[in-house]
Design an enzyme around this catalytic site. Structure first.
Site, PDB file in Angstrom:
ATOM      1  CB  ALA A  92      -0.940  -0.005   1.204  1.00 44.44           C
ATOM      2  CD  GLU A  93       0.803   4.959   1.133  1.00 50.61           C
ATOM      3  OE1 GLU A  93       1.746   5.472   0.486  1.00 50.61           O
ATOM      4  OE2 GLU A  93      -0.378   5.328   1.031  1.00 50.61           O
ATOM      5  CB  THR A  94       7.374   2.355  -0.761  1.00 52.16           C
ATOM      6  OG1 THR A  94       7.025   1.018  -1.158  1.00 52.16           O
ATOM      7  CG2 THR A  94       8.878   2.410  -0.500  1.00 52.16           C
TER       8      THR A  94
END
Length: 266
Positions: A45-47
Site C-alpha cells: 500500500a505504501e513505500t
C-alpha cells in the site's frame, strides 16, 4: 547502487497482521520516478522514503508512494519509518519529527512500547448526495455520508462493515481519494472502519492512519469523549489508540519488523 529496505507491519504487535509498509532510508533524495518505480515493485500500500534534515537532529524529510501515485499523508508508513529509526538505525531520542507535504508530523515512543503519531485533525463535513459509483461500489446503502479528504460512509454495525464486498471498478468512480466505511464498535472498541482506495492503487488498505485524522474528530464528537479505541476490520486487521487534542489527533499503535534487506538499482 544498494539501498536498505525494511518491511514493517504497523498497528499490530505480531507479524502477518496490521498494515505492511516498505521503508527505504536515504542519504539524499532519489528522482521521483525512481521512488515511484520502487514502490510499484514493492507492491505494498505504501513505500516510505526519508532523508535526514540538514542541521536538525531528530528531524527528517519524508515522502510516501503507493504503487501508483505519491500521496500527501500516510500514517502507517510514518509509524513504520519511526520504528526503523528506533529499532534498526540506533536513533537515541524519544521523539522524531518528519517534515512532509502535510506539515510536521511528530512520532513519540511511549513507555508501553507503542508509537504515537501526532497528526493534523481533518474533521469531515456532511454530504447530502451519494456520488456516482458509491452505492454500487459498496453494495450497501449508508445511513449518512461525510466528506473530508476521503468520503466517509456511516453504517449501523460492525457486522455491516465486515459484510461489504466492494466492487472496486465502481468505487474508482467516486471522486475522492478513497472511501471509508465506519460504524460503532463493541466492547472496548469505540468504532470500526475499512478503507478502499482503488483510485490511488490501493483496493483495500489493511490499517489506515491517515483515515483516522477524519474518523477521530467525528467519533469524538459523536460519542462525547476524546480518547477512543479503534479497530480497522480488514482481513489483516489492526488496532489503534486514538485521542482528539484540539486541532491535532494522536494515533498510537505497535509495529514489528517482518524483513530487512537491500535493493539494487542501476
Amino acid at each position: 547502487m544498494l539501498l536498505p529496505l525494511y518491511q514493517i507491519d504497523a498497528f499490530t504487535d505480531r507479524i502477518f497482521a496490521g498494515n505492511p509498509a516498505a521503508v527505504c532510508p536515504l542519504t539524499e533524495w532519489l528522482p521521483a520516478d525512481t521512488m515511484q518505480a520502487i514502490a510499484a515493485e514493492n507492491n505494498l500500500a505504501e513505500t516510505a522514503f526519508f532523508v535526514p534534515r540538514a542541521g536538525a537532529e531528530g528531524h527528517f524529510e519524508i515522502r510516501w508512494f503507493t504503487p501508483a501515485v505519491e500521496v500527501e499523508l500516510c500514517g502507517h508508513a510514518t509509524l513504520a519509518s519511526a520504528h526503523v529509526l528506533l529499532r534498526h538505525l540506533n536513533f537515541k531520542g524519544q521523539e522524531i519529527t518528519f517534515h512532509s507535504k502535510s506539515g510536521p508530523l511528530h512520532v513519540s515512543l511511549q513507555d508501553n512500547g507503542r508509537l504515537t503519531l501526532d497528526f493534523p485533525s481533518r474533521p469531515p463535513q456532511p454530504l447530502a448526495t451519494a456520488p456516482d459509483g458509491l452505492i454500487d461500489g459498496l453494495g450497501a446503502t449508508p445511513l449518512k455520508l461525510l466528506a473530508g479528504p476521503d468520503l466517509v460512509a456511516l453504517f449501523n454495525s460492525e457486522a455491516e462493515i465486515r459484510a461489504i464486498h466492494p466492487n472496486q471498478a465502481h468505487l474508482a468512480e467516486v471522486p475522492y481519494r478513497a472511501v471509508i466505511v465506519t460504524a460503532p464498535g463493541s466492547g472496548d472498541i469505540d468504532f470500526v472502519s475499512r478503507f478502499f482506495g482503488p483510485r490511488v492503487g490501493v483496493p483495500e488498505d489493511p490499517v489506515t492512519g491517515s483515515a483516522h485524522t477524519t474518523l477521530i474528530p467525528y467519533w469524538a464528537e459523536k460519542l462525547g469523549k476524546t480518547e477512543l479505541r479503534a479497530r480497522q476490520v480488514s482481513p489483516r486487521g489492526g488496532d489503534l489508540w486514538c485521542e482528539l487534542r484540539g486541532d491535532r489527533v494522536l494515533i498510537s499503535g505497535y509495529a514489528v519488523t517482518y524483513l530487512k534487506g537491500e535493493i539494487e538499482i542501476g
